[in-house]
Design an enzyme around this catalytic site. Structure first.
Site, PDB file in Angstrom:
ATOM      1  N   SER A  95       1.008  -1.158   0.083  1.00  0.00           N
ATOM      2  CA  SER A  95      -0.177   0.029  -0.192  1.00  0.00           C
ATOM      3  C   SER A  95       0.991   1.472   0.008  1.00  0.00           C
ATOM      4  CB  SER A  95      -0.842   0.010   1.270  1.00  0.00           C
ATOM      5  OG  SER A  95      -1.504  -1.172   1.310  1.00  0.00           O
ATOM      6  N   LYS A 170      -7.186   1.804  -2.529  1.00  0.00           N
ATOM      7  CA  LYS A 170      -6.901   1.433  -1.105  1.00  0.00           C
ATOM      8  C   LYS A 170      -6.641   2.701  -0.264  1.00  0.00           C
ATOM      9  CE  LYS A 170      -4.639  -0.939   2.174  1.00  0.00           C
ATOM     10  NZ  LYS A 170      -5.313  -2.050   2.765  1.00  0.00           N
ATOM     11  N   LYS A 238       0.728   5.693   8.153  1.00  0.00           N
ATOM     12  CA  LYS A 238       1.574   5.777   6.647  1.00  0.00           C
ATOM     13  C   LYS A 238       0.229   5.857   5.799  1.00  0.00           C
ATOM     14  CE  LYS A 238       1.858   1.934   4.694  1.00  0.00           C
ATOM     15  NZ  LYS A 238       1.449   1.054   3.860  1.00  0.00           N
TER      16      LYS A 238
END
Ligand code: NAD
Length: 296
Positions: A95, A170, A238
């Site tokens: 990701s 995502k 993140k």
């Protein structure tokens, strides 16, 4: 088809094992030796660098923490780009920031190598079961070539658009999950402090409109006070950082994402960044001075 696999962490190791179980010829690499040896035991061969993996791969899969690692492994010294054969396909399942997917894909294209970004949802349990939800960006032709491989490790693989679309999807997923955990947390802290058993609240509402996959997955853990990851808060930070950067780059204010990011930053200051993201409730519990736990 020979498959290369780089990044054998919480997610990568079970995915690689499933590919091996499906009978693929597999060559693996990680900077940590223990998972590499586990894959060798399962019949894979090991390579000492991303470049060496690439030399032996028709399809090369990466499952790394974030954009800098993907750039280093693919474009860096002794990287994939130095060893990869024209016509091979790189599938990055990490990701990462969509703009980095596009940059890396652009460099690989100069070598006649196509790249797909193919991040996943479902966490470790679904990686182990081979039932991940996979969201893919890149050309239809490359997607069709690797779709059978993806369906060995995922219950679904949906092509969402051109390169970068997988990671845009995502980011959307991660915003929805983070906000959903926050909503569940705020509501359950309220119910608990108001004197209502949170397990009863969960059971009463989970079949209604407020019910969600997120609530079903996280409430049992919260009630046990079990914040063992799973998906760590630092990884979710993140993802939200990538969401904020991407949104601001293209001119989209994302106020709710910004707010949840600060809840997660507060937990990081409290030393809880390695907890499961269900541990987000600890932020709300601290504000109200109450814990949402199973009652005797
Ligand atoms: P992890 O930290 O467990 O695994 C990453 C692996 O990459 C480690 O084994 C590490 O040694 C290896 N690595 C790092 N730098 C490397 C390098 N330069 N060369 C070779 N190997 C290197 O992380 P994870 O939980 O497996 O997550 C991987 C990706 O999947 C992340 O982008 C994460 O956001 C995403 N993801 C994770 C989950 C989850 O529940 N854990 C769910 C969905 C998506």
């Amino acid at each position: 088809m020979r498959i290369g696999f780089i990044g054998l962490g919480i997610m990568g190791k079970p995915i690689a094992k499933n590919l091996r179980s499906a009978g693929y010829d597999l060559v693996v690499h990680d900077i940590v030796s223990q998972p590499v040896e586990e894959l060798v035991q399962a019949g894979a061969s090991k390579a000492s660098s991303p470049r060496e993996v690439a030399q032996h791969s028709d399809c090369l899969i990466t499952m790394l923490p974030n954009s800098p690692e993907v750039e280093q492994v693919i474009l860096g010294k002794n990287g994939v780009i130095e060893g990869i054969n024209a016509g091979a396909i790189v599938v990055d399942m990490s990701s990462i920031a969509p703009l980095v997917s596009q940059k890396v894909a652009g460099r690989l294209k100069e070598k006649n190598v196509e790249m797909l970004d193919a991040p996943v949802s479902g966490g470790e349990p679904k990686a182990v079961d081979g039932t991940l939800a996979i969201m893919v960006g890149g050309s239809e032709t490359a997607f069709k070539k690797v779709e059978p491989i993806l369906l060995k490790v995922g219950a679904s693989a949906i092509r969402c658009g051109e390169i970068g679309s997988g990671n845009v999807t995502k980011l959307a997923n991660q915003i929805i999950v983070a906000l959903n955990i926050s909503a569940v947390s705020e509501a359950m802290v309220l119910a608990t402090k108001a004197g209502v058993d949170p397990e009863k609240v969960f059971n009463a509402i989970k079949g209604g409109l407020a019910g969600s996959t997120v609530m079903n997955a996280k409430m049992p853990m919260i009630l046990e006070g079990n914040f063992r990851p799973g998906f760590r808060i630092d990884l979710h930070i993140k993802d939200l950082q990538n969401a904020l950067d991407t949104a601001h780059e293209i001119g989209v204010p994302v106020p709710l994402t910004g707010e949840v990011m600060e809840f997660m930053q507060a937990l990081k200051v409290d030393g809880k960044e390695k907890d499961d993201h269900g541990g987000l409730i600890q932020f709300f519990e601290k504000l109200a001075g109450v814990q949402v736990r199973k009652q005797a």
